[in-house]
Design an enzyme around this catalytic site. Structure first.
Site, PDB file in Angstrom:
ATOM      1  N   LYS A  22       0.834  -1.210   0.000  1.00 27.13           N
ATOM      2  CA  LYS A  22       0.000   0.000   0.000  1.00 27.13           C
ATOM      3  C   LYS A  22       0.868   1.259   0.000  1.00 27.13           C
ATOM      4  O   LYS A  22       0.638   2.186  -0.772  1.00 27.13           O
ATOM      5  CB  LYS A  22      -0.887   0.025   1.242  1.00 27.13           C
ATOM      6  CG  LYS A  22      -1.554   1.378   1.526  1.00 27.13           C
ATOM      7  CD  LYS A  22      -2.462   1.352   2.728  1.00 27.13           C
ATOM      8  CE  LYS A  22      -1.747   1.624   4.017  1.00 27.13           C
ATOM      9  NZ  LYS A  22      -1.434   3.039   4.296  1.00 27.13           N
ATOM     10  N   ASN A  23       1.873   1.296   0.845  1.00 27.98           N
ATOM     11  CA  ASN A  23       2.645   2.534   1.026  1.00 27.98           C
ATOM     12  C   ASN A  23       3.655   2.794  -0.080  1.00 27.98           C
ATOM     13  O   ASN A  23       4.269   3.862  -0.116  1.00 27.98           O
ATOM     14  CB  ASN A  23       3.305   2.537   2.406  1.00 27.98           C
ATOM     15  CG  ASN A  23       2.266   2.635   3.512  1.00 27.98           C
ATOM     16  OD1 ASN A  23       1.094   2.937   3.230  1.00 27.98           O
ATOM     17  ND2 ASN A  23       2.646   2.362   4.723  1.00 27.98           N
ATOM     18  N   ARG A  93      -4.473   9.916   4.116  1.00 28.56           N
ATOM     19  CA  ARG A  93      -3.244  10.701   4.312  1.00 28.56           C
ATOM     20  C   ARG A  93      -2.449  10.777   2.999  1.00 28.56           C
ATOM     21  O   ARG A  93      -1.867  11.797   2.675  1.00 28.56           O
ATOM     22  CB  ARG A  93      -2.414  10.041   5.406  1.00 28.56           C
ATOM     23  CG  ARG A  93      -0.998  10.524   5.551  1.00 28.56           C
ATOM     24  CD  ARG A  93      -0.916  11.806   6.286  1.00 28.56           C
ATOM     25  NE  ARG A  93       0.449  12.278   6.391  1.00 28.56           N
ATOM     26  CZ  ARG A  93       0.792  13.373   7.070  1.00 28.56           C
ATOM     27  NH1 ARG A  93      -0.127  14.095   7.664  1.00 28.56           N
ATOM     28  NH2 ARG A  93       2.042  13.770   7.129  1.00 28.56           N
ATOM     29  N   CYS A 117      -4.948   7.971   9.432  1.00 23.51           N
ATOM     30  CA  CYS A 117      -5.205   7.363  10.743  1.00 23.51           C
ATOM     31  C   CYS A 117      -4.876   8.385  11.833  1.00 23.51           C
ATOM     32  O   CYS A 117      -3.921   9.143  11.730  1.00 23.51           O
ATOM     33  CB  CYS A 117      -4.343   6.127  10.928  1.00 23.51           C
ATOM     34  SG  CYS A 117      -4.867   4.773   9.888  1.00 23.51           S
ATOM     35  N   ARG A 122      -0.667  14.994  12.678  1.00 26.35           N
ATOM     36  CA  ARG A 122       0.002  14.516  11.447  1.00 26.35           C
ATOM     37  C   ARG A 122       0.525  15.772  10.737  1.00 26.35           C
ATOM     38  O   ARG A 122      -0.020  16.230   9.751  1.00 26.35           O
ATOM     39  CB  ARG A 122      -0.963  13.740  10.546  1.00 26.35           C
ATOM     40  CG  ARG A 122      -1.618  12.519  11.139  1.00 26.35           C
ATOM     41  CD  ARG A 122      -0.700  11.359  11.446  1.00 26.35           C
ATOM     42  NE  ARG A 122      -0.072  10.697  10.335  1.00 26.35           N
ATOM     43  CZ  ARG A 122      -0.579   9.643   9.687  1.00 26.35           C
ATOM     44  NH1 ARG A 122      -1.766   9.194  10.026  1.00 26.35           N
ATOM     45  NH2 ARG A 122       0.076   9.079   8.696  1.00 26.35           N
ATOM     46  N   PRO A 123       1.572  16.420  11.285  1.00 25.51           N
ATOM     47  CA  PRO A 123       2.032  17.691  10.716  1.00 25.51           C
ATOM     48  C   PRO A 123       2.539  17.537   9.287  1.00 25.51           C
ATOM     49  O   PRO A 123       2.904  16.424   8.868  1.00 25.51           O
ATOM     50  CB  PRO A 123       3.179  18.101  11.637  1.00 25.51           C
ATOM     51  CG  PRO A 123       3.627  16.851  12.281  1.00 25.51           C
ATOM     52  CD  PRO A 123       2.411  15.984  12.395  1.00 25.51           C
ATOM     53  N   ILE A 124       2.552  18.635   8.547  1.00 30.31           N
ATOM     54  CA  ILE A 124       3.066  18.610   7.167  1.00 30.31           C
ATOM     55  C   ILE A 124       4.133  19.681   6.947  1.00 30.31           C
ATOM     56  O   ILE A 124       4.452  20.034   5.802  1.00 30.31           O
ATOM     57  CB  ILE A 124       1.923  18.785   6.141  1.00 30.31           C
ATOM     58  CG1 ILE A 124       1.184  20.114   6.354  1.00 30.31           C
ATOM     59  CG2 ILE A 124       0.950  17.617   6.177  1.00 30.31           C
ATOM     60  CD1 ILE A 124       0.240  20.467   5.199  1.00 30.31           C
ATOM     61  N   ASP A 125       4.690  20.181   8.048  1.00 30.83           N
ATOM     62  CA  ASP A 125       5.681  21.261   7.920  1.00 30.83           C
ATOM     63  C   ASP A 125       6.877  20.885   7.046  1.00 30.83           C
ATOM     64  O   ASP A 125       7.408  21.727   6.309  1.00 30.83           O
ATOM     65  CB  ASP A 125       6.160  21.699   9.309  1.00 30.83           C
ATOM     66  CG  ASP A 125       6.754  20.532  10.083  1.00 30.83           C
ATOM     67  OD1 ASP A 125       6.038  19.542  10.332  1.00 30.83           O
ATOM     68  OD2 ASP A 125       7.963  20.592  10.415  1.00 30.83           O
ATOM     69  N   GLN A 126       7.295  19.629   7.080  1.00 29.55           N
ATOM     70  CA  GLN A 126       8.453  19.229   6.264  1.00 29.55           C
ATOM     71  C   GLN A 126       8.098  19.161   4.773  1.00 29.55           C
ATOM     72  O   GLN A 126       8.941  19.441   3.920  1.00 29.55           O
ATOM     73  CB  GLN A 126       8.986  17.873   6.743  1.00 29.55           C
ATOM     74  CG  GLN A 126       9.444  17.871   8.198  1.00 29.55           C
ATOM     75  CD  GLN A 126      10.583  18.856   8.442  1.00 29.55           C
ATOM     76  OE1 GLN A 126      11.632  18.789   7.824  1.00 29.55           O
ATOM     77  NE2 GLN A 126      10.347  19.813   9.343  1.00 29.55           N
ATOM     78  N   ASP A 306       4.513   0.602  11.891  1.00 28.02           N
ATOM     79  CA  ASP A 306       3.276  -0.007  11.391  1.00 28.02           C
ATOM     80  C   ASP A 306       3.121  -1.454  11.823  1.00 28.02           C
ATOM     81  O   ASP A 306       2.095  -2.076  11.534  1.00 28.02           O
ATOM     82  CB  ASP A 306       3.212   0.087   9.865  1.00 28.02           C
ATOM     83  CG  ASP A 306       3.042   1.525   9.406  1.00 28.02           C
ATOM     84  OD1 ASP A 306       3.286   1.793   8.222  1.00 28.02           O
ATOM     85  OD2 ASP A 306       2.698   2.370  10.244  1.00 28.02           O
ATOM     86  N   ILE A 328       7.955   6.966  16.764  1.00 28.95           N
ATOM     87  CA  ILE A 328       7.598   7.693  15.540  1.00 28.95           C
ATOM     88  C   ILE A 328       6.362   8.572  15.737  1.00 28.95           C
ATOM     89  O   ILE A 328       6.365   9.761  15.413  1.00 28.95           O
ATOM     90  CB  ILE A 328       7.337   6.703  14.371  1.00 28.95           C
ATOM     91  CG1 ILE A 328       8.524   5.753  14.198  1.00 28.95           C
ATOM     92  CG2 ILE A 328       7.035   7.472  13.080  1.00 28.95           C
ATOM     93  CD1 ILE A 328       9.822   6.396  13.798  1.00 28.95           C
ATOM     94  N   ARG A 398      -8.608  -0.806   4.315  1.00 31.43           N
ATOM     95  CA  ARG A 398      -7.781   0.223   3.665  1.00 31.43           C
ATOM     96  C   ARG A 398      -6.421  -0.345   3.281  1.00 31.43           C
ATOM     97  O   ARG A 398      -5.798   0.107   2.332  1.00 31.43           O
ATOM     98  CB  ARG A 398      -7.577   1.417   4.600  1.00 31.43           C
ATOM     99  CG  ARG A 398      -8.825   2.196   4.882  1.00 31.43           C
ATOM    100  CD  ARG A 398      -8.514   3.475   5.623  1.00 31.43           C
ATOM    101  NE  ARG A 398      -7.417   4.197   4.958  1.00 31.43           N
ATOM    102  CZ  ARG A 398      -6.820   5.253   5.509  1.00 31.43           C
ATOM    103  NH1 ARG A 398      -7.197   5.691   6.686  1.00 31.43           N
ATOM    104  NH2 ARG A 398      -5.844   5.875   4.873  1.00 31.43           N
TER     105      ARG A 398
END
Ligand code: EPZ
Length: 421
Positions: A22-23, A93, A117, A122-126, A306, A328, A398
């Site tokens: 999936k990933n 996500r 999830c 779930r930051p997105i700053d990077q 995971d 993590i 999912r």
């Protein structure tokens, strides 16, 4: 919401084939937007996140046709930007890769708030740091929508403050046709990053260093389509490895890359589980007396976050005290309450769960609170004697291709009850 009913206590035995990852599938599916051509993508898992990705990509103007059970023809020549439907984007996500793909192809990108999830922030700053470093203007709207645009993306050295799979993916997508060289430092090493780089290089990109913490992307003027197979799902494989151990059975898990499973195999062996490696398979045999250990989740090649909930189920039934340290995500312990309702003895202090082993898990009615927590509840139901009902199983769909069918073929007494009717 549909449910899964399990009558546990049976050792699982037999062979199971792992589906595509999936990933790795999500980044590669969104990366097809960059090619402005036709791609044939194989070994795609039949999971709802892939189906959702297809729906989003079709709304973006791509044509997607199924060629066989796991192979799809994806034509991105009709792709546009800013057309992804918010009500679909918010479910996953992985939707955040829309921004990197649209920016990389069109120099323009827009998408609604992406989901994922819920284990804490779930930051997105990077991600945003990477886009801005390449010269894009990024607008973060109140409702979570992201707009990004650039006259010309120009390669830069980008040093991530945090090792982030998603930000590494998005930086690659946005920079693959930028002007000049982009260097990603402190990049994620995961096998799915390597898979994405291999796919894009097959489309004419020039990416080196994937799988290490420094990835170099030399911008090219355009990309073309290719034929590519997704790597096997190391987390699905790990889940079946734990299923063999926790039920005291013996399972041969095929269509795997053993190297991707080394950290999982090492921890299972440390507990007394037998893990034999083949060229493209692993065979796991559960022992009678497994002893507790300390597991710490780390970025690849460390023990994967995971696999955290699934491993905790095994630690519950092993002898002695175990520790699970989650390095993590800040809140990945939501599954613990569900396990406690099955008789588990687990205490949490900040990022460390202390697990009192030697417990017989009791059948109960539980919920899948996220994707991997749902897989853990199924594993717990397989070992608990009696009837366990796992609700809100949509989360599991999912990321797990035909988990009920695969477990039933291994001897599990498991039924999929679609309570929607
Ligand atoms: C990906 O999520 C996976 N999802 C997750 O798998 C997986 O748990 C995670 O990587 C870690 O391996 C997909 O690939 C679709 P991250 P992602 O960015 O990219 C922090 C599953 O079960 N961070 O590597 O969202 C973040 O808070 C799912 O299949 C920032 O601080 O994870 C976390 O603490 C669940 N700023 C750490 O980095 C950012 O901009 C790692 O997150 C981005 C992340």
């Amino acid at each position: 919401m549909d449910q899964i009913v399990i009558h546990g206590g049976k050792p699982l035995r037999g062979t199971v084939e792992v589906s595509g990852f999936k990933n790795a599938a999500l980044p590669i599916l969104f990366a097809t937007v960059l090619t402005n051509d036709v791609c044939i993508i194989g070994n795609l898992p039949a999971i709802s996140d892939v189906k959702l990705s297809f729906d989003i990509l079709r709304a973006m103007g791509l044509r997607i046709d199924q060629l066989d059970k796991t192979t799809y023809r994806i034509d991105s020549r009709g792709a546009t930007y800013g057309k992804s439907p918010d009500h679909l984007v918010e479910k996953m996500r992985g939707s955040i890769y829309i921004i990197g793909a649209e920016l990389g192809r069109f120099g323009n990108a827009s998408a609604g708030n992406c989901g994922g999830c819920n284990f804490g922030q779930r930051p997105i700053d990077q991600h945003l740091k990477a886009f801005r470093a390449l010269g894009a203007t990024v607008e973060e709207c109140e409702d979570g929508r992201l707009n990004a645009w650039a006259d010309q993306l120009v390669g830069k050295v980008i040093a991530f403050d945090v090792v982030s799979v998603g930000a590494t993916v998005n930086a690659i997508l946005a920079s693959v046709m930028a002007e000049g060289m982009t260097v990603l430092e402190n990049a994620a090493h995961e096998p799915h990053i390597v898979d994405l780089a291999n796919f894009l290089n097959a489309c004419g990109a020039s990416i080196s260093g994937a799988g290490t913490d420094v990835i170099k992307i030399r911008g090219v003027s355009s990309l073309h389509g290719c034929t590519y197979d997704i790597i096997p799902d190391m987390i699905e494989a790990g889940t079946y490895m734990v299923a063999a151990a926790v039920t005291g059975g013996k399972i041969e898990i095929t269509n795997v890359i053993p190297k991707h499973l080394e950290s999982i195999a090492a921890k299972l062996r440390e507990m007394g589980v037998s893990v034999e490696e083949g060229d493209e398979s692993v065979t796991v045999t559960g022992g009678d007396s497994l002893h507790g250990i300390h597991v710490k989740t780390m970025p690849y090649p460390g023990f994967p976050t995971d696999m955290h909930p699934q491993m905790s189920v095994l630690l519950c039934v092993a002898d002695g005290i175990s520790y699970m340290t989650e390095n993590i995500f800040e809140h990945r312990f939501a599954y613990v309450e569900q396990l406690r309702s099955m008789g588990a003895s687990i205490s949490i202090d900040d990022r460390v769960a202390t697990i009192q082993g030697g417990n017989r898990l009791l059948a109960a009615n539980v919920r899948a609170v996220d994707l991997r927590a749902g897989a853990a509840m199924i594993l717990a139901g397989l070992v608990a004697r009696g009837k366990t009902v796992v609700s809100e199983i949509g989360y599991v769909r999912r990321g797990y291709d035909n988990i009920v069918g695969k477990l039933r073929a291994l001897g599990a007494d498991i039924t999929d009850i679609d309570t929607e009717d």
